[in-house]
Every structure is written in structure tokens, then in C-alpha cells.
Motif scaffolding. Structure first.
Motif, PDB file in Angstrom:
ATOM      1  N   HIS A 168      77.544  44.853 133.557  1.00  0.00           N
ATOM      2  CA  HIS A 168      76.267  45.225 132.986  1.00  0.00           C
ATOM      3  C   HIS A 168      75.409  43.842 132.432  1.00  0.00           C
ATOM      4  O   HIS A 168      74.221  43.786 132.389  1.00  0.00           O
ATOM      5  CB  HIS A 168      76.202  45.907 131.445  1.00  0.00           C
ATOM      6  CG  HIS A 168      76.722  47.271 131.678  1.00  0.00           C
ATOM      7  ND1 HIS A 168      76.211  48.344 132.290  1.00  0.00           N
ATOM      8  CD2 HIS A 168      77.951  47.838 131.474  1.00  0.00           C
ATOM      9  CE1 HIS A 168      77.003  49.369 132.251  1.00  0.00           C
ATOM     10  NE2 HIS A 168      78.164  49.145 131.833  1.00  0.00           N
ATOM     11  N   HIS A 169      75.827  42.810 132.667  1.00  0.00           N
ATOM     12  CA  HIS A 169      75.452  41.317 132.009  1.00  0.00           C
ATOM     13  C   HIS A 169      75.481  40.188 132.848  1.00  0.00           C
ATOM     14  O   HIS A 169      75.202  39.274 132.361  1.00  0.00           O
ATOM     15  CB  HIS A 169      75.839  41.264 130.483  1.00  0.00           C
ATOM     16  CG  HIS A 169      75.281  42.193 129.675  1.00  0.00           C
ATOM     17  ND1 HIS A 169      74.023  42.530 129.288  1.00  0.00           N
ATOM     18  CD2 HIS A 169      76.055  43.329 128.932  1.00  0.00           C
ATOM     19  CE1 HIS A 169      73.837  43.333 128.340  1.00  0.00           C
ATOM     20  NE2 HIS A 169      75.068  43.969 128.251  1.00  0.00           N
ATOM     21  N   LEU A 170      75.744  40.537 134.121  1.00  0.00           N
ATOM     22  CA  LEU A 170      75.847  39.092 134.907  1.00  0.00           C
ATOM     23  C   LEU A 170      74.311  38.477 135.073  1.00  0.00           C
ATOM     24  O   LEU A 170      73.518  39.328 135.123  1.00  0.00           O
ATOM     25  CB  LEU A 170      76.390  39.538 136.348  1.00  0.00           C
ATOM     26  CG  LEU A 170      77.928  39.772 136.471  1.00  0.00           C
ATOM     27  CD1 LEU A 170      78.010  40.053 137.955  1.00  0.00           C
ATOM     28  CD2 LEU A 170      78.739  38.800 135.791  1.00  0.00           C
ATOM     29  N   GLY A 171      74.263  37.181 135.112  1.00  0.00           N
ATOM     30  CA  GLY A 171      73.201  36.609 135.298  1.00  0.00           C
ATOM     31  C   GLY A 171      72.615  36.642 136.622  1.00  0.00           C
ATOM     32  O   GLY A 171      73.364  37.048 137.550  1.00  0.00           O
ATOM     33  N   PRO A 172      71.266  36.280 136.854  1.00  0.00           N
ATOM     34  CA  PRO A 172      70.778  36.068 138.330  1.00  0.00           C
ATOM     35  C   PRO A 172      71.796  35.371 139.121  1.00  0.00           C
ATOM     36  O   PRO A 172      72.112  34.122 138.797  1.00  0.00           O
ATOM     37  CB  PRO A 172      69.656  35.263 138.060  1.00  0.00           C
ATOM     38  CG  PRO A 172      69.363  35.818 136.858  1.00  0.00           C
ATOM     39  CD  PRO A 172      70.460  35.722 136.009  1.00  0.00           C
ATOM     40  N   LYS A 173      72.116  35.613 140.348  1.00  0.00           N
ATOM     41  CA  LYS A 173      72.919  35.151 141.186  1.00  0.00           C
ATOM     42  C   LYS A 173      72.820  33.538 141.653  1.00  0.00           C
ATOM     43  O   LYS A 173      73.508  32.542 141.724  1.00  0.00           O
ATOM     44  CB  LYS A 173      73.182  35.646 142.551  1.00  0.00           C
ATOM     45  CG  LYS A 173      74.423  35.019 143.549  1.00  0.00           C
ATOM     46  CD  LYS A 173      74.366  35.974 144.632  1.00  0.00           C
ATOM     47  CE  LYS A 173      75.495  35.541 145.645  1.00  0.00           C
ATOM     48  NZ  LYS A 173      75.812  36.365 146.722  1.00  0.00           N
ATOM     49  N   ALA A 174      71.434  33.301 141.674  1.00  0.00           N
ATOM     50  CA  ALA A 174      70.852  31.893 142.171  1.00  0.00           C
ATOM     51  C   ALA A 174      71.235  31.095 140.805  1.00  0.00           C
ATOM     52  O   ALA A 174      71.118  29.845 141.156  1.00  0.00           O
ATOM     53  CB  ALA A 174      69.461  32.150 142.354  1.00  0.00           C
ATOM     54  N   LEU A 175      71.292  31.648 139.682  1.00  0.00           N
ATOM     55  CA  LEU A 175      71.403  30.607 138.409  1.00  0.00           C
ATOM     56  C   LEU A 175      72.785  30.782 137.857  1.00  0.00           C
ATOM     57  O   LEU A 175      72.904  29.931 137.094  1.00  0.00           O
ATOM     58  CB  LEU A 175      70.418  31.109 137.454  1.00  0.00           C
ATOM     59  CG  LEU A 175      68.888  31.040 137.718  1.00  0.00           C
ATOM     60  CD1 LEU A 175      68.020  31.725 136.354  1.00  0.00           C
ATOM     61  CD2 LEU A 175      68.369  29.793 137.815  1.00  0.00           C
TER      62      LEU A 175
END
Length: 262
Positions: A168-175
């Protein structure tokens, strides 16, 4: 606190002082705020032994007290202007933060956030965030970063909570930070529950924060932590407004807490 000590605190440019009833929140470099924070940190992270490292000299130290000098909440905060300096932060020891160069600073690194034993003092926690909001506004912080830790370094103990973060709370892949520690583990899939999430991490997530796709085992402190990022623009407007109102009500000096503060 003596008049001389109070004058020294007031002379520190990044000093923040808020009062709300019997509560007081202070962020600064004074001996008083630092010693109160270090005392609670020792109890929370080292079973009473001293908890210091080289990063303490680079940080502001914050604490919230109630009627006495004993801290109910403590933390340290480091202002980071240059993205290249992220690599030499406490968080940067365990995570490759180079993807965050895509996110314009300044940054505020929040660390060693802890509270006294017993039931959480909600007012003390809110006042801590209100004081941090003053720093966010004053320095036009764009992102808060840090390590949110679970007590106990055994990943299996926290499997359901880690799976919840993964789902539910993974950050944006690019960041999201890359791995930088030999003690990193992937966040697991499977049965998920938020029940055992630490208080600091709950606060981050409620304000729009996100986590890395891996956790790191801290065997020295017997903790397991995840990178946590909070873009200030992601904080919901109602929460900004509530903390802004608390900071304004608790001001002991004229500060303008803009709506962008958490």
C-alpha cells in the motif's frame, strides 16, 4: 532554564519555541534542548546508555516537555540544501539516495524520533510536528526524509507490517532509494496488517509519506527500518491547516507558518 540560557537559545537562527498549556516544544542547538533529547534517546534506543554519533553536531535537536525538563518526545533534524549532501546524511549510510536528486530540495532529515514509555501523549506528538512545521516553512523544505524503525531486528516479527507497506505505501519507482547496505532485505508479499506500525511511520503515512521497497537491519540498535519520504506538497490540506493553527496558538515569538507546512 536560566535567563542567560534562554537568551542563548533565542540567538540561534533556527531556534523554534512553542508553548501550549503545560507543554513546550523546542528545536535548536542549545545545551538544554540537546541534553533533554539525548536523555530520552538513551532510554529509547540504548537501554539508558549514551546515544550519540557524528551527525549530532550537524543537527538541530528537538524535544517536547510538560511542566518539567523531562522530554516526552525527542528527535533531531538536519537541514540539507544540496542534493549531493544526501549521500553524507545518516539516512544515506543505509540507502542510496541518488534517485532523490530528481526531487528538488531543500530537504529536512528527521531522525532519532522517540517518545517516553507508556501510552502515546497525542498532544506532545502534535506539538512536535507543529514545531517541525515551522522549520519546514522557514526553510521552504520540499521533502522530509528519514528512517522509520521497528523495535527488534528480526524481519519475521514485522512480516505482516512490512507486507502492508509493500502492498500500500511504496514510493514512486523513480524516487525510491536503491540498496546501499549489506543488511537490506526486500519488503515481503503475503498476509498484511498495519497493526504493529510504529507511531512515527503512521504519522508519515497519514500525511502522504511513502517507503522504500526494502528494509535494513540495524543490529547495533536491534531495529529494522525503512526509508520514509514525505513530499511537503503531498500533505493533505486539512492536516496542514490543523498543525498551522496549533503552531500559531503555541507561538512564543512571531513566526509565519505558511499553509505548506505539515
Amino acid at each position: 532554564m536560566t535567563t542567560e540560557a534562554a537568551a542563548q537559545i533565542a540567538a540561534v537562527p533556527d531556534h523554534v519555541s512553542l508553548r501550549f498549556g503545560p507543554y513546550r516544544a523546542v528545536i535548536g542547538t542549545s545545551c538544554a534542548s540537546r541534553e533533554s533529547a539525548l536523555s530520552l534517546r538513551a532510554a529509547a534506543f540504548r537501554n539508558g546508555d549514551a546515544d550519540t554519533d557524528r551527525f549530532d553536531a550537524l543537527c538541530l535537536h528537538g524535544c517536547v516537555t510538560k511542566r518539567t525538563d523531562t522530554a516526552l518526545v525527542a528527535f533531531r533534524a538536519r537541514l540539507i540544501e544540496d542534493p549531493d549532501a544526501l549521500a553524507d546524511s545518516y539516512t544515506g549510510q543505509n540507502y542510496d539516495l541518488s534517485p532523490l536528486h530528481r526531487m528538488p530540495g531543500p530537504y529536512l532529515e528527521l531522525g532519532r524520533f522517540c517518545q517516553s514509555s507508556g501510552p502515546p501523549d497525542v498532544t506532545a506528538l502534535r506539538l512536535a510536528w507543529a514545531a517541525l512545521g515551522v522549520l519546514v516553512d522557514r526553510h521552504d523544505i520540499r521533502m522530509m526524509i528519514g528512517c522509520s524503525s521497528f523495535s527488534g531486528a528480526d524481519p519475521e516479527t514485522h512480516r505482516a507490517e512490512l507486507a502492508f507497506l509493500h502492498a500500500h505505501h511504496l514510493g514512486p519507482k523513480a524516487l525510491r532509494p536503491n540498496r546501499a547496505s549489506a543488511d537490506a532485505i526486500d519488503l515481503p508479499d503475503g498476509p498484511a496488517s498495519p497493526t504493529g506500525l510504529p507511531q512515527l511511520l503512521r504519522s508519515y503515512l497519514a500525511m502522504g509519506g511513502w517507503v522504500s521497497d526494502h528494509a535494513v537491519l540495524d543490529r547495533e540498535l536491534d531495529r529494522l527500518h525503512v526509508f520514509t519520504g514525505l513530499p511537503v506538497d503531498a500533505i493533505p490540506a486539512p492536516r496542514k491547516a490543523r498543525l498551522r493553527a496549533l503552531a500559531q496558538a503555541a507561538q512564543t515569538s512571531p513566526l509565519d507558518l505558511a499553509p505548506a507546512a505539515p
